[in-house]
Motif scaffolding. Structure first.
Motif, short mmCIF file in Angstrom:
data_model
loop_
_atom_site.label_atom_id
_atom_site.label_comp_id
_atom_site.label_asym_id
_atom_site.label_seq_id
_atom_site.Cartn_x
_atom_site.Cartn_y
_atom_site.Cartn_z
N LEU A 44 -28.07 52.42 -12.73
CA LEU A 44 -26.88 51.87 -13.39
C LEU A 44 -26.33 52.84 -14.43
O LEU A 44 -25.12 52.99 -14.56
N ALA A 45 -27.21 53.50 -15.17
CA ALA A 45 -26.76 54.49 -16.14
C ALA A 45 -26.12 55.69 -15.46
O ALA A 45 -25.19 56.29 -15.99
N ALA A 46 -26.59 56.01 -14.26
CA ALA A 46 -26.03 57.15 -13.52
C ALA A 46 -24.61 56.87 -13.05
O ALA A 46 -23.88 57.81 -12.72
N LEU A 47 -24.19 55.60 -13.05
CA LEU A 47 -22.81 55.29 -12.67
C LEU A 47 -21.81 55.87 -13.67
O LEU A 47 -20.62 55.98 -13.35
N ALA A 48 -22.27 56.22 -14.86
CA ALA A 48 -21.38 56.83 -15.85
C ALA A 48 -21.06 58.29 -15.52
O ALA A 48 -20.12 58.85 -16.06
N LEU A 49 -21.83 58.89 -14.62
CA LEU A 49 -21.57 60.27 -14.20
C LEU A 49 -20.33 60.31 -13.31
O LEU A 49 -19.92 59.28 -12.77
N PRO A 50 -19.73 61.48 -13.12
CA PRO A 50 -18.56 61.57 -12.24
C PRO A 50 -18.87 61.11 -10.82
O PRO A 50 -20.01 61.18 -10.37
N GLY A 51 -17.86 60.64 -10.13
CA GLY A 51 -18.02 60.03 -8.82
C GLY A 51 -18.70 60.91 -7.78
O GLY A 51 -19.46 60.41 -6.96
N GLY A 52 -18.47 62.18 -7.76
CA GLY A 52 -19.04 63.06 -6.73
C GLY A 52 -20.34 63.71 -7.16
O GLY A 52 -20.83 64.61 -6.48
N SER A 53 -20.92 63.29 -8.26
CA SER A 53 -22.13 63.92 -8.78
C SER A 53 -23.32 63.66 -7.86
O SER A 53 -23.61 62.51 -7.52
N PRO A 54 -24.02 64.73 -7.47
CA PRO A 54 -25.21 64.54 -6.63
C PRO A 54 -26.31 63.75 -7.34
O PRO A 54 -27.04 63.00 -6.70
N LEU A 55 -26.41 63.89 -8.65
CA LEU A 55 -27.42 63.16 -9.41
C LEU A 55 -27.14 61.66 -9.37
O LEU A 55 -28.07 60.86 -9.24
N ARG A 56 -25.87 61.30 -9.43
CA ARG A 56 -25.49 59.89 -9.36
C ARG A 56 -25.86 59.30 -8.00
O ARG A 56 -26.48 58.24 -7.90
N GLY A 57 -25.52 60.00 -6.95
CA GLY A 57 -25.84 59.54 -5.61
C GLY A 57 -27.34 59.47 -5.35
O GLY A 57 -27.82 58.52 -4.73
N ALA A 58 -28.08 60.45 -5.86
CA ALA A 58 -29.53 60.45 -5.65
C ALA A 58 -30.20 59.30 -6.38
O ALA A 58 -31.09 58.64 -5.83
N ALA A 59 -29.78 59.02 -7.61
CA ALA A 59 -30.39 57.93 -8.38
C ALA A 59 -30.11 56.58 -7.73
O ALA A 59 -31.02 55.75 -7.60
N VAL A 60 -28.88 56.38 -7.29
CA VAL A 60 -28.53 55.10 -6.67
C VAL A 60 -29.22 54.96 -5.32
O VAL A 60 -29.78 53.90 -5.01
N ALA A 61 -29.22 56.01 -4.52
CA ALA A 61 -29.84 55.95 -3.19
C ALA A 61 -31.35 55.72 -3.29
O ALA A 61 -31.93 54.94 -2.53
N ALA A 62 -32.00 56.41 -4.23
CA ALA A 62 -33.46 56.25 -4.39
C ALA A 62 -33.80 54.82 -4.80
O ALA A 62 -34.75 54.22 -4.28
N PHE A 63 -33.02 54.26 -5.73
CA PHE A 63 -33.29 52.88 -6.14
C PHE A 63 -33.03 51.91 -5.00
O PHE A 63 -33.85 51.02 -4.74
N LEU A 64 -31.90 52.05 -4.31
CA LEU A 64 -31.59 51.12 -3.23
C LEU A 64 -32.58 51.22 -2.08
O LEU A 64 -32.83 50.24 -1.38
N ALA A 65 -33.16 52.41 -1.88
CA ALA A 65 -34.09 52.60 -0.77
C ALA A 65 -35.45 51.94 -1.01
O ALA A 65 -36.04 51.39 -0.08
N VAL A 66 -35.96 51.99 -2.24
CA VAL A 66 -37.31 51.46 -2.46
C VAL A 66 -37.46 50.56 -3.67
O VAL A 66 -38.48 49.87 -3.79
N GLY A 67 -36.52 50.51 -4.58
CA GLY A 67 -36.70 49.77 -5.83
C GLY A 67 -36.96 48.28 -5.68
O GLY A 67 -38.02 47.78 -6.08
N PRO A 68 -36.02 47.52 -5.12
CA PRO A 68 -36.26 46.07 -5.00
C PRO A 68 -37.47 45.74 -4.14
O PRO A 68 -38.25 44.84 -4.46
N GLY A 69 -37.67 46.47 -3.07
CA GLY A 69 -38.81 46.21 -2.20
C GLY A 69 -40.13 46.52 -2.87
O GLY A 69 -41.12 45.81 -2.68
N ALA A 70 -40.17 47.59 -3.69
CA ALA A 70 -41.41 47.91 -4.40
C ALA A 70 -41.78 46.81 -5.39
O ALA A 70 -42.96 46.48 -5.54
#
Length: 175
Positions: A44-70
């Motif tokens: 959620l904090a990474a959403l403050a980064l610019p839209g095309g930021s690789p760090l933003r995409g990586a943080a969101v993708a990593a959480f969506l891939a395993v966060g809730p399930g873990a």
């Protein structure tokens, strides 16, 4: 007169302590338990980064891939560990049970995460309130709630699954 360090005897009417020493949470357990919600809040904090930021995409993708399930697998962890995987007759890997159980929990975490994301997105679409930020926020809140839930305990062994007897079906078998 009883000595000050004497333990009072337990009678039949006194309930046993609900928490045994093996159930006590260590600081390491707490850190592991809080990793999925922390990843969600970081996404959620990474959403403050610019839209095309690789760090933003990586943080969101990593959480969506395993966060809730873990977090969900963490709730049912003791119940999952109650019945270990069984190795094949000819053993090539001495750590088969451990590796099999780790792989099972990892795949369960990924599949539960994808399922939770699809379920939340479907509910938000049906409510005409869909946005990526809302999906991420809802999943982060649900993950935080799941991290604070008590763990499921393994059920006591029944006579058919008592130690030393073979279970009716093997874990992971289709029978």
């Amino acid at each position: 007169m009883t000595p000050p360090n004497a333990v009072p005897p337990q009678d039949a009417t006194t309930p046993q302590d609900a928490m045994t020493p093996q159930d006590a949470m260590t600081p390491q357990d707490l850190v592991i338990r809080m990793l999925p919600p922390f990843a969600g809040w970081l996404a959620l904090a990474a959403l403050a980064l610019p839209g095309g930021s690789p760090l933003r995409g990586a943080a969101v993708a990593a959480f969506l891939a395993v966060g809730p399930g873990a977090a969900l697998v963490g709730i049912c962890g003791p119940a999952l560990r109650a019945r270990r995987a069984e190795a094949p007759v000819e053993r090539r890997d001495p750590n088969f049970e451990r590796h099999s159980d780790l792989l099972e929990r990892l795949m369960l975490a990924v599949l539960l995460s994808v399922s939770a994301a699809m379920l939340v997105a479907t509910v938000l679409i049906a409510a005409h309130a869909f946005s990526g930020d809302r999906v991420l926020l809802t999943l982060t809140l649900l993950t935080t709630l799941a991290a604070f839930c008590p763990r499921l305990r393994a059920s006591p062994p029944t006579p058919s699954t008592a130690p030393g007897t073979a279970p009716r079906t093997r874990k992971g078998s289709t029978l």
